[in-house]
Design a protein around this motif. Structure first.
Motif, PDB file in Angstrom:
ATOM      1  N   HIS A  31      -3.488   2.417 -13.813  1.00 31.74           N
ATOM      2  CA  HIS A  31      -3.231   1.989 -12.433  1.00 31.74           C
ATOM      3  C   HIS A  31      -1.727   1.984 -12.149  1.00 31.74           C
ATOM      4  O   HIS A  31      -1.271   2.524 -11.132  1.00 31.74           O
ATOM      5  CB  HIS A  31      -3.770   0.567 -12.215  1.00 31.74           C
ATOM      6  CG  HIS A  31      -5.245   0.478 -12.050  1.00 31.74           C
ATOM      7  ND1 HIS A  31      -5.975   1.339 -11.262  1.00 31.74           N
ATOM      8  CD2 HIS A  31      -6.148  -0.420 -12.555  1.00 31.74           C
ATOM      9  CE1 HIS A  31      -7.251   0.994 -11.291  1.00 31.74           C
ATOM     10  NE2 HIS A  31      -7.378  -0.069 -12.077  1.00 31.74           N
ATOM     11  N   GLY A  97      -7.828   3.831 -13.185  1.00 32.07           N
ATOM     12  CA  GLY A  97      -8.254   2.887 -14.221  1.00 32.07           C
ATOM     13  C   GLY A  97      -9.557   3.303 -14.888  1.00 32.07           C
ATOM     14  O   GLY A  97      -9.596   3.524 -16.106  1.00 32.07           O
ATOM     15  N   ASP A 148     -12.641  -1.843  -8.953  1.00 33.00           N
ATOM     16  CA  ASP A 148     -12.073  -0.601  -8.424  1.00 33.00           C
ATOM     17  C   ASP A 148     -13.041   0.164  -7.530  1.00 33.00           C
ATOM     18  O   ASP A 148     -12.623   0.880  -6.623  1.00 33.00           O
ATOM     19  CB  ASP A 148     -11.628   0.302  -9.583  1.00 33.00           C
ATOM     20  CG  ASP A 148     -10.553  -0.342 -10.433  1.00 33.00           C
ATOM     21  OD1 ASP A 148      -9.655  -0.988  -9.860  1.00 33.00           O
ATOM     22  OD2 ASP A 148     -10.601  -0.203 -11.672  1.00 33.00           O
TER      23      ASP A 148
END
Length: 225
Positions: A31, A97, A148
């Motif tokens: 990230h 991620g 996410d």
């Protein structure tokens, strides 16, 4: 999950913990790195573009992961207004991620094809690392904030769902916590024994393993789930 793993195989339990440490570290670092490359240096200036686990592990989240089987890492600070690429920039940062966990899973699966990784300590290590990163990959793609998946999906929802998006952005963490707690109680009440969250994760894991198998990259089955 981790405490019960110690009862069955202390070695596998330790490797599970190490797998989560690796998975959370590469996840948060991905990230931070992607945000930095797309123009936001917030995480970079805070030292988050690193593979040092100390910069990414949250103390409370780490303890709960071992004790309760549910935890988290330190969130990466992201200033979306500085990220290039329009709507796709923040989406790329969010997807980085889970993509990093998928990359670790693929590396583990590829190593498993070597004979030296098909027995003993190395087999246990690869199985644990593959399983934990597969779990982190699918779990973080669930579209419930702050995971996410919400940051990947919500920007593309129609405006008619703005109310839903606003509600989820505000109350999503409580919804997620509620699912975890509901699963904890349902898993102990006949005839359920399977929580909604566990069912979702298991359903998402199966096509992932199948896709890798079709590519000729077998993933060693984990002893526990």
């Amino acid at each position: 999950m981790l405490l019960s793993a110690f009862n069955l195989s202390p070695l596998f339990a330790v490797m599970l913990i190490m797998g989560f440490v690796l998975g959370i570290t590469v996840h948060e670092a991905a990230h931070a790195f992607t945000a930095w490359r797309l123009g936001d240096s917030t995480a970079y200036r805070q030292g988050r573009v690193t593979l040092n686990p100390a910069e990414h592990l949250d103390p409370l989240g780490s303890v709960l992961l071992v004790v309760a089987g549910f935890g988290w890492g330190k969130p990466v600070p992201v200033d979306a207004s500085r990220i290039r690429g329009g709507v796709w920039g923040p989406v790329a940062v969010a997807f980085a991620g889970p993509a990093s966990n998928l990359a670790v899973l693929v590396v583990c699966a590829a190593l498993y094809r070597l004979a030296v990784f098909q027995e003993g300590f190395l087999l246990v290590t690869i199985a644990a690392f593959a399983f934990t990163n597969a779990l982190l990959f699918v779990f973080n793609l669930i579209p419930i904030p702050p995971l996410d998946g919400s940051k990947i999906l919500y920007p593309f929802l129609p405006r008619a769902l703005n109310g839903f998006v606003g509600f989820m952005n505000e109350y999503g963490p409580y919804v997620l916590l509620g699912l975890v707690l509901l699963g904890y109680f349902l898993s102990r009440v006949p005839p359920f024994y399977v929580s909604p969250l566990s069912f979702i994760i298991s359903s998402m894991l199966q096509p992932l393993y199948l896709a890798l198998a079709l590519l000729g990259v077998p993933v060693p089955p984990p002893p526990l789930f």
